[in-house]
Design a protein around this motif. Structure first.
Motif, PDB file in Angstrom:
ATOM      1  N   GLY A 270     -24.987  14.766  15.970  1.00 33.20           N
ATOM      2  CA  GLY A 270     -26.129  15.780  14.738  1.00 33.20           C
ATOM      3  C   GLY A 270     -25.211  16.744  14.361  1.00 33.20           C
ATOM      4  N   ALA A 271     -25.516  17.113  13.190  1.00 36.56           N
ATOM      5  CA  ALA A 271     -24.605  18.000  12.415  1.00 36.56           C
ATOM      6  C   ALA A 271     -25.493  19.044  11.736  1.00 36.56           C
ATOM      7  N   VAL A 272     -24.565  20.442  11.436  1.00 33.49           N
ATOM      8  CA  VAL A 272     -26.048  21.379  10.824  1.00 33.49           C
ATOM      9  C   VAL A 272     -25.057  21.692   9.603  1.00 33.49           C
ATOM     10  N   PHE A 273     -25.089  21.977   8.905  1.00 32.67           N
ATOM     11  CA  PHE A 273     -24.701  21.894   7.503  1.00 32.67           C
ATOM     12  C   PHE A 273     -25.320  23.602   6.565  1.00 32.67           C
ATOM     13  N   ILE A 274     -24.231  24.438   6.514  1.00 30.05           N
ATOM     14  CA  ILE A 274     -24.749  25.771   5.958  1.00 30.05           C
ATOM     15  C   ILE A 274     -23.316  26.262   4.854  1.00 30.05           C
ATOM     16  N   PRO A 275     -24.431  25.715   3.748  1.00 30.11           N
ATOM     17  CA  PRO A 275     -23.059  26.075   2.641  1.00 30.11           C
ATOM     18  C   PRO A 275     -22.757  27.505   2.693  1.00 30.11           C
ATOM     19  N   HIS A 276     -21.781  27.056   1.681  1.00 31.59           N
ATOM     20  CA  HIS A 276     -21.273  28.339   1.268  1.00 31.59           C
ATOM     21  C   HIS A 276     -20.557  28.443  -0.131  1.00 31.59           C
ATOM     22  N   GLU A 277     -21.236  29.040  -0.884  1.00 30.46           N
ATOM     23  CA  GLU A 277     -20.510  28.807  -2.200  1.00 30.46           C
ATOM     24  C   GLU A 277     -18.884  28.803  -2.616  1.00 30.46           C
ATOM     25  N   HIS A 278     -18.496  28.960  -1.382  1.00 33.51           N
ATOM     26  CA  HIS A 278     -17.321  28.822  -1.855  1.00 33.51           C
ATOM     27  C   HIS A 278     -16.228  28.049  -1.445  1.00 33.51           C
ATOM     28  N   THR A 279     -16.976  26.670  -0.949  1.00 36.54           N
ATOM     29  CA  THR A 279     -16.224  25.876  -0.088  1.00 36.54           C
ATOM     30  C   THR A 279     -15.467  24.871  -1.559  1.00 36.54           C
ATOM     31  N   TRP A 280     -14.024  24.999  -0.798  1.00 40.27           N
ATOM     32  CA  TRP A 280     -13.249  24.050  -1.172  1.00 40.27           C
ATOM     33  C   TRP A 280     -13.535  23.027  -2.393  1.00 40.27           C
ATOM     34  N   ALA A 281     -13.154  22.656  -3.407  1.00 39.62           N
ATOM     35  CA  ALA A 281     -13.299  21.794  -3.848  1.00 39.62           C
ATOM     36  C   ALA A 281     -13.572  19.848  -3.581  1.00 39.62           C
ATOM     37  N   LEU A 282     -12.364  20.331  -2.510  1.00 42.27           N
ATOM     38  CA  LEU A 282     -12.054  18.781  -1.986  1.00 42.27           C
ATOM     39  C   LEU A 282     -12.367  19.213  -0.998  1.00 42.27           C
ATOM     40  N   GLU A 283     -13.106  19.394  -0.324  1.00 43.85           N
ATOM     41  CA  GLU A 283     -14.439  19.661   0.641  1.00 43.85           C
ATOM     42  C   GLU A 283     -16.096  18.724   0.716  1.00 43.85           C
ATOM     43  N   HIS A 284     -15.704  18.915  -0.569  1.00 44.20           N
ATOM     44  CA  HIS A 284     -17.153  17.975  -1.291  1.00 44.20           C
ATOM     45  C   HIS A 284     -17.247  17.217  -1.312  1.00 44.20           C
ATOM     46  N   SER A 285     -18.235  16.289  -0.632  1.00 42.68           N
ATOM     47  CA  SER A 285     -19.001  14.953  -0.678  1.00 42.68           C
ATOM     48  C   SER A 285     -20.474  14.958  -0.726  1.00 42.68           C
ATOM     49  N   GLU A 286     -21.052  13.820  -1.357  1.00 46.78           N
ATOM     50  CA  GLU A 286     -22.399  14.097  -1.075  1.00 46.78           C
ATOM     51  C   GLU A 286     -23.292  13.662   0.613  1.00 46.78           C
ATOM     52  N   LEU A 287     -23.798  14.426   0.454  1.00 44.50           N
ATOM     53  CA  LEU A 287     -24.772  13.846   1.884  1.00 44.50           C
ATOM     54  C   LEU A 287     -25.715  13.346   1.151  1.00 44.50           C
ATOM     55  N   ASP A 288     -26.798  12.391   2.346  1.00 44.76           N
ATOM     56  CA  ASP A 288     -27.554  11.390   2.206  1.00 44.76           C
ATOM     57  C   ASP A 288     -28.739  12.490   2.521  1.00 44.76           C
ATOM     58  N   PRO A 289     -29.701  12.980   2.022  1.00 47.89           N
ATOM     59  CA  PRO A 289     -30.706  13.410   2.348  1.00 47.89           C
ATOM     60  C   PRO A 289     -32.069  12.813   2.802  1.00 47.89           C
ATOM     61  N   ALA A 290     -31.672  11.404   3.276  1.00 45.58           N
ATOM     62  CA  ALA A 290     -32.201  10.446   4.032  1.00 45.58           C
ATOM     63  C   ALA A 290     -31.896  11.165   5.662  1.00 45.58           C
ATOM     64  N   ASP A 291     -30.564  11.344   5.805  1.00 45.12           N
ATOM     65  CA  ASP A 291     -30.583  11.233   7.298  1.00 45.12           C
ATOM     66  C   ASP A 291     -31.274  12.173   7.686  1.00 45.12           C
ATOM     67  N   GLY A 292     -31.745  11.978   9.077  1.00 45.38           N
ATOM     68  CA  GLY A 292     -32.478  12.783  10.105  1.00 45.38           C
ATOM     69  C   GLY A 292     -31.863  13.823  10.587  1.00 45.38           C
ATOM     70  N   GLY A 293     -30.832  13.363  11.140  1.00 40.34           N
ATOM     71  CA  GLY A 293     -29.340  13.413  11.950  1.00 40.34           C
ATOM     72  C   GLY A 293     -29.182  14.658  11.663  1.00 40.34           C
ATOM     73  N   VAL A 294     -28.680  15.373  10.159  1.00 41.70           N
ATOM     74  CA  VAL A 294     -28.260  16.407   9.851  1.00 41.70           C
ATOM     75  C   VAL A 294     -29.438  17.426   9.000  1.00 41.70           C
ATOM     76  N   LEU A 295     -29.171  19.048   9.688  1.00 37.59           N
ATOM     77  CA  LEU A 295     -29.399  19.697   9.987  1.00 37.59           C
ATOM     78  C   LEU A 295     -29.178  20.769   8.357  1.00 37.59           C
ATOM     79  N   HIS A 296     -30.308  20.954   7.185  1.00 40.71           N
ATOM     80  CA  HIS A 296     -30.229  22.140   6.582  1.00 40.71           C
ATOM     81  C   HIS A 296     -30.942  22.854   6.095  1.00 40.71           C
ATOM     82  N   LEU A 297     -29.428  24.391   6.905  1.00 42.56           N
ATOM     83  CA  LEU A 297     -29.732  25.787   6.734  1.00 42.56           C
ATOM     84  C   LEU A 297     -28.849  26.354   5.388  1.00 42.56           C
ATOM     85  N   ARG A 298     -29.749  27.407   5.524  1.00 45.94           N
ATOM     86  CA  ARG A 298     -29.089  28.612   4.417  1.00 45.94           C
ATOM     87  C   ARG A 298     -27.713  29.508   4.831  1.00 45.94           C
TER      88      ARG A 298
END
Length: 231
Positions: A194-222
């Protein structure tokens, strides 16, 4: 809903536990202002540097030394000659903050780790220059929260599978927590975690990728502290 069953929580470090890329961005901005170019604007200069960094990350790994190398390579690409001793000294002076700056923890990290550690197993998996990462780990004073800490050159699906095997972890009960879609979320999911995505406004551009919004195995937090609502 918070899970009551025991889970294994694996944490990224840079820009998940403490601030990191904002410092790199400041150095890059200062360096590009210093470099200047008669025909390229700041965005175009940044595109040149990003391309150089992407190649150097593959060959030389991550961290401040890779950035120093990339800035020197950028001078050569823009000026058609190797960086002079004076230019290298200027680059090193601009980047000194990356080595000398104290570690600044992200809000609520120590308290949240302490609470989570009372119910779950905590591990750290971070990539970068081993000496540099160890310095930050020691300066953070967070190491005691983690049953194991690994510093790796790259975080891809093979890295996660090896990590799971090394620490005898069940993928279904293990979660990777981080800010990078490319290094934390997507390869962990490919390894069955499983994965928990906690975005950061200064994440390096080379670390960006699209996540599947339908993937129930990813928990999105603020925010980091929101982990306590789920684990």
């Amino acid at each position: 809903m918070r899970r009551d069953d025991h889970q294994t929580l694996v944490f990224d470090a840079d820009d998940t536990l403490w601030e990191n890329n904002v410092l790199f961005e400041r150095v890059i901005a200062d360096s590009l202002s210093w470099l200047r170019h008669p025909t390229l604007d700041q965005l175009q200069l940044r595109a040149v540097l990003d391309e150089i960094q992407a190649a150097n990350a593959v060959a030389h790994g991550y961290g401040s030394r890779m950035l120093l190398r990339s800035l020197a390579d950028c001078v050569q690409a823009l000026r058609g000659r190797p960086a002079t001793a004076g230019e290298r000294a200027e680059i090193e002076s601009l980047a000194a903050v990356l080595v000398d700056h104290r570690v600044e923890l992200i809000s609520d990290v120590p308290e949240t780790l302490a609470d989570l550690g009372s119910r779950h197993s905590l591990l750290m998996l971070t990539k970068g220059d081993p000496q540099e990462q160890r310095r930050k780990i020691d300066a953070s004073r967070l190491a005691h929260h983690f049953r194991a800490i690994e510093i790796v050159q790259e975080k891809d699906s093979r890295t996660y599978r090896d990590f799971l095997e090394t620490h005898a972890l069940a993928p279904a009960d293990s979660w990777m927590i981080g800010n990078s879609p490319k290094s934390d979320i997507l390869p962990a999911r490919q390894a069955g975690m499983g994965a928990v995505f906690i975005p950061h406004e200064h994440t390096w551009a080379l670390e960006h990728s699209e996540l599947d919004p339908a993937d129930g195995g990813v928990l999105h937090l603020r925010f980091f502290r929101e982990l306590l609502d789920h684990f």
